[in-house]
Design a protein around this motif. Structure first.
Motif, PDB file in Angstrom:
ATOM      1  N   VAL A  74      16.947 -21.624  29.290  1.00 53.57           N
ATOM      2  CA  VAL A  74      15.611 -21.171  28.887  1.00 53.57           C
ATOM      3  C   VAL A  74      15.738 -19.850  28.133  1.00 53.57           C
ATOM      4  O   VAL A  74      15.923 -18.793  28.731  1.00 53.57           O
ATOM      5  CB  VAL A  74      14.687 -20.998  30.108  1.00 53.57           C
ATOM      6  N   VAL A  75      15.675 -19.930  26.823  1.00 51.22           N
ATOM      7  CA  VAL A  75      15.716 -18.743  25.977  1.00 51.22           C
ATOM      8  C   VAL A  75      14.300 -18.271  25.666  1.00 51.22           C
ATOM      9  O   VAL A  75      14.051 -17.084  25.523  1.00 51.22           O
ATOM     10  CB  VAL A  75      16.480 -19.046  24.670  1.00 51.22           C
ATOM     11  N   HIS A  76      13.370 -19.216  25.602  1.00 45.95           N
ATOM     12  CA  HIS A  76      12.009 -18.885  25.212  1.00 45.95           C
ATOM     13  C   HIS A  76      11.020 -19.852  25.858  1.00 45.95           C
ATOM     14  O   HIS A  76      11.282 -21.052  25.964  1.00 45.95           O
ATOM     15  CB  HIS A  76      11.867 -18.963  23.690  1.00 45.95           C
ATOM     16  N   THR A  77       9.874 -19.283  26.298  1.00 48.93           N
ATOM     17  CA  THR A  77       8.779 -20.139  26.778  1.00 48.93           C
ATOM     18  C   THR A  77       7.442 -19.719  26.174  1.00 48.93           C
ATOM     19  O   THR A  77       6.546 -20.537  26.039  1.00 48.93           O
ATOM     20  CB  THR A  77       8.649 -20.083  28.320  1.00 48.93           C
ATOM     21  N   SER A  78       7.272 -18.428  25.836  1.00 54.48           N
ATOM     22  CA  SER A  78       6.044 -17.804  25.332  1.00 54.48           C
ATOM     23  C   SER A  78       5.209 -17.300  26.491  1.00 54.48           C
ATOM     24  O   SER A  78       5.393 -17.684  27.654  1.00 54.48           O
ATOM     25  CB  SER A  78       5.200 -18.751  24.459  1.00 54.48           C
ATOM     26  N   THR A  79       4.238 -16.450  26.154  1.00 51.85           N
ATOM     27  CA  THR A  79       3.372 -15.872  27.181  1.00 51.85           C
ATOM     28  C   THR A  79       2.335 -16.867  27.694  1.00 51.85           C
ATOM     29  O   THR A  79       1.491 -16.509  28.521  1.00 51.85           O
ATOM     30  CB  THR A  79       2.650 -14.628  26.623  1.00 51.85           C
ATOM     31  N   SER A  80       2.391 -18.109  27.257  1.00 56.73           N
ATOM     32  CA  SER A  80       1.512 -19.138  27.802  1.00 56.73           C
ATOM     33  C   SER A  80       1.970 -19.579  29.188  1.00 56.73           C
ATOM     34  O   SER A  80       1.263 -20.333  29.872  1.00 56.73           O
ATOM     35  CB  SER A  80       1.467 -20.355  26.871  1.00 56.73           C
ATOM     36  N   TYR A  81       3.155 -19.131  29.589  1.00 56.88           N
ATOM     37  CA  TYR A  81       3.705 -19.472  30.900  1.00 56.88           C
ATOM     38  C   TYR A  81       4.068 -18.201  31.653  1.00 56.88           C
ATOM     39  O   TYR A  81       4.298 -17.146  31.053  1.00 56.88           O
ATOM     40  CB  TYR A  81       4.964 -20.338  30.753  1.00 56.88           C
ATOM     41  N   LEU A  82       4.130 -18.312  32.967  1.00 56.24           N
ATOM     42  CA  LEU A  82       4.597 -17.194  33.768  1.00 56.24           C
ATOM     43  C   LEU A  82       6.074 -16.943  33.481  1.00 56.24           C
ATOM     44  O   LEU A  82       6.857 -17.877  33.332  1.00 56.24           O
ATOM     45  CB  LEU A  82       4.417 -17.494  35.256  1.00 56.24           C
ATOM     46  N   ILE A  83       6.448 -15.664  33.385  1.00 58.23           N
ATOM     47  CA  ILE A  83       7.841 -15.268  33.171  1.00 58.23           C
ATOM     48  C   ILE A  83       8.169 -14.216  34.225  1.00 58.23           C
ATOM     49  O   ILE A  83       7.669 -13.092  34.184  1.00 58.23           O
ATOM     50  CB  ILE A  83       8.060 -14.702  31.755  1.00 58.23           C
ATOM     51  N   GLY A  84       9.000 -14.609  35.180  1.00 60.17           N
ATOM     52  CA  GLY A  84       9.299 -13.724  36.300  1.00 60.17           C
ATOM     53  C   GLY A  84       9.863 -12.389  35.877  1.00 60.17           C
ATOM     54  O   GLY A  84       9.455 -11.330  36.379  1.00 60.17           O
ATOM     55  N   GLY A  85      10.809 -12.412  34.931  1.00 57.40           N
ATOM     56  CA  GLY A  85      11.422 -11.173  34.473  1.00 57.40           C
ATOM     57  C   GLY A  85      10.425 -10.251  33.796  1.00 57.40           C
ATOM     58  O   GLY A  85      10.536  -9.015  33.879  1.00 57.40           O
ATOM     59  N   GLN A  86       9.439 -10.839  33.134  1.00 61.62           N
ATOM     60  CA  GLN A  86       8.417 -10.048  32.458  1.00 61.62           C
ATOM     61  C   GLN A  86       7.544  -9.314  33.477  1.00 61.62           C
ATOM     62  O   GLN A  86       7.269  -8.120  33.332  1.00 61.62           O
ATOM     63  CB  GLN A  86       7.561 -10.963  31.587  1.00 61.62           C
ATOM     64  N   VAL A  87       7.132 -10.025  34.505  1.00 64.32           N
ATOM     65  CA  VAL A  87       6.318  -9.407  35.553  1.00 64.32           C
ATOM     66  C   VAL A  87       7.108  -8.310  36.266  1.00 64.32           C
ATOM     67  O   VAL A  87       6.591  -7.217  36.529  1.00 64.32           O
ATOM     68  CB  VAL A  87       5.834 -10.466  36.555  1.00 64.32           C
ATOM     69  N   GLU A  88       8.375  -8.589  36.557  1.00 64.15           N
ATOM     70  CA  GLU A  88       9.222  -7.607  37.236  1.00 64.15           C
ATOM     71  C   GLU A  88       9.358  -6.331  36.411  1.00 64.15           C
ATOM     72  O   GLU A  88       9.222  -5.214  36.936  1.00 64.15           O
ATOM     73  CB  GLU A  88      10.604  -8.219  37.492  1.00 64.15           C
ATOM     74  N   LEU A  89       9.602  -6.470  35.130  1.00 62.79           N
ATOM     75  CA  LEU A  89       9.757  -5.297  34.275  1.00 62.79           C
ATOM     76  C   LEU A  89       8.440  -4.548  34.133  1.00 62.79           C
ATOM     77  O   LEU A  89       8.411  -3.310  34.159  1.00 62.79           O
ATOM     78  CB  LEU A  89      10.283  -5.713  32.899  1.00 62.79           C
ATOM     79  N   ALA A  90       7.337  -5.276  33.999  1.00 62.14           N
ATOM     80  CA  ALA A  90       6.028  -4.632  33.893  1.00 62.14           C
ATOM     81  C   ALA A  90       5.716  -3.821  35.143  1.00 62.14           C
ATOM     82  O   ALA A  90       5.159  -2.713  35.055  1.00 62.14           O
ATOM     83  CB  ALA A  90       4.947  -5.675  33.646  1.00 62.14           C
ATOM     84  N   GLU A  91       6.074  -4.337  36.294  1.00 68.07           N
ATOM     85  CA  GLU A  91       5.842  -3.604  37.544  1.00 68.07           C
ATOM     86  C   GLU A  91       6.619  -2.281  37.550  1.00 68.07           C
ATOM     87  O   GLU A  91       6.100  -1.233  37.965  1.00 68.07           O
ATOM     88  CB  GLU A  91       6.254  -4.464  38.738  1.00 68.07           C
TER      89      GLU A  91
END
Length: 423
Positions: A74-91
């Motif tokens: 999984v290299v790309h999914t877009s922000t239309s899906y949940l992305i665990g790493g994105q939420v973790e970094l945002a936190e």
């Protein structure tokens, strides 16, 4: 240099895409704070891909995090899906920012991040008027150019924003000569009030400012100026946006974000460059009230993608676990102190300035700056250039620079300056 590669580059790339050095180099490998060009020559890198390879090259923790993500397919999914790493970094970023009730939106670059911040501010305040700093640079896109106070980087006079430019990083001007920090700050505050009373008609959305100006040649206001500005801004409800694309993540040594040097918390901060340690990532962290206010549907196709998030999480963790802010302060003191000592006997040096591992040497003119860059390259050190007049050599080594590397870089810089002065 490969002559054929340079010819091919010139044939298909824009003429305004500047290359460093009289004989441009291609970097083909790197490890730690060092890189090697296509001809096999090695360099200590004090410019790190324009402040982007923040913890150097081929860092195992970052490489392994990226490889683990690639292994999932999984290299790309877009922000239309949940992305665990994105939420973790945002936190992590929300917590570190100090902004109350913060939310984060990820982009691909600092330019995109600044565009997003301008959108948030102008929508919230229902006005296209924006304050910015003279000599500033905020990106190459339409809106970002509008708040860039450096003609060399501005392509058009028209803009989606109506910008008013402030003093604060121009103490070289005759009217400010000899002023103390306090007197200069007061003069700038009074000028801000005058701009609001004269040039700015009606409401103003925000002041967007770099705590240390990157392209501007690492010029900076006195510590506390933006706190003094914010007192005035708050009287009018004007927002403060700190452009942390080059100053974030402990680089200044004095604060984890550059704006901390001023003792003030902004309404929003933009970031990019070093966070991904070479992988494309940028974003905005802002109060939820600002971030959630936009009425239209939004997304970022590639912003916050799984691979970049893996790299950014690993990079930020590395910075925190190794207390690289403290190392930036330590090594910066050595290098800046050494450069200032050398400058006392080198008439070509107009100024040495900086904080932490973000420092610059201002020279008599653009030719001298170009000559210093060439002299450093010949001795195995990569540096960058900037300044309103193109006469500044600016440097931002990896935050994990060692004692030995700091001493080596300082010695090369000093020797190169001595050669320049003698020529």
């Amino acid at each position: 240099m490969s002559a054929s590669l340079l010819q091919r580059h010139r044939a298909v790339m824009p003429s305004w895409l500047a290359l460093n050095y009289a004989e441009p180099i291609e970097i083909v490998s790197g490890k730690g704070s060092r890189v090697t060009d296509a001809q096999g020559k090695g360099y200590l890198d004090f410019f790190t891909g324009i402040l982007t390879n923040m913890i150097g090259y081929d860092v195992p923790e970052v490489r392994e995090a990226v490889e683990r993500q690639l292994a999932t397919g999984v290299v790309h999914t877009s922000t239309s899906y949940l992305i665990g790493g994105q939420v973790e970094l945002a936190e992590k970023i929300a917590r570190l920012s100090g902004i109350p009730d913060a939310k984060v939106f990820f982009t691909n670059s600092g330019t995109e991040a600044n565009e997003a911040a301008l959108l948030l501010a102008t929508y919230a305040r229902r006005t296209d008027q924006v304050l910015a700093m003279r000599q500033s640079y905020h990106g190459r896109s339409f809106g970002a150019i509008g708040v860039t106070g450096n003609r060399a980087w501005t392509n058009v006079s028209y803009s989606p924003v109506h910008a008013h430019f402030l003093h604060g990083t121009d103490r070289h001007l005759p009217q400010f000569a000899g002023m103390s920090d306090a007197a200069y700050t007061e003069a700038c505050v009074q000028d801000l009030r005058h701009v609001l009373a004269t040039a700015a008609g009606g409401d103003v959305a925000a002041l967007i400012a770099e705590p240390i100006q990157g392209v501007g040649g690492f010029t900076m206001p006195p510590d506390g100026l933006y706190a003094a500005y914010k007192e005035v801004l708050d009287e009018y409800g004007i927002l403060l946006v700190s452009d942390e694309v080059q100053t974030a993540w402990g680089r200044t040594g004095q604060g984890f974000f550059g704006i901390e040097n001023h003792g003030v918390t902004p309404d929003a901060m933009t970031f990019a460059k070093g966070l991904g340690n070479g992988f494309a990532v940028g974003g905005v962290v802002a109060r939820a009230e600002l971030m959630d206010a936009l009425p239209a549907v939004g997304l970022s196709t590639f912003g916050g993608n799984p691979v970049s998030m893996a790299a950014a999480n690993a990079t930020l963790d590395y910075v925190l676990e190794h207390d690289l802010q403290a190392n930036a302060a330590k090594q910066g003191d050595v290098i800046i102190g050494g450069l200032r000592a050398a400058a006392e006997r080198l008439p070509a040096v107009r100024d040495v300035r900086g904080k932490g591992l973000m420092f610059a040497v201002e020279l008599a003119g653009a030719r001298a700056a170009a000559a210093l860059m060439e002299a450093c390259r010949e001795r195995g050190l990569l540096v960058g250039k900037g300044g309103l007049y193109g006469n500044v050599v600016r440097m931002a080594p990896p935050l994990n620079l060692t004692d030995a590397e700091a001493a080596e870089g300082l010695a090369i810089l000093t020797a190169s300056l001595e050669t320049l002065d003698a020529s």
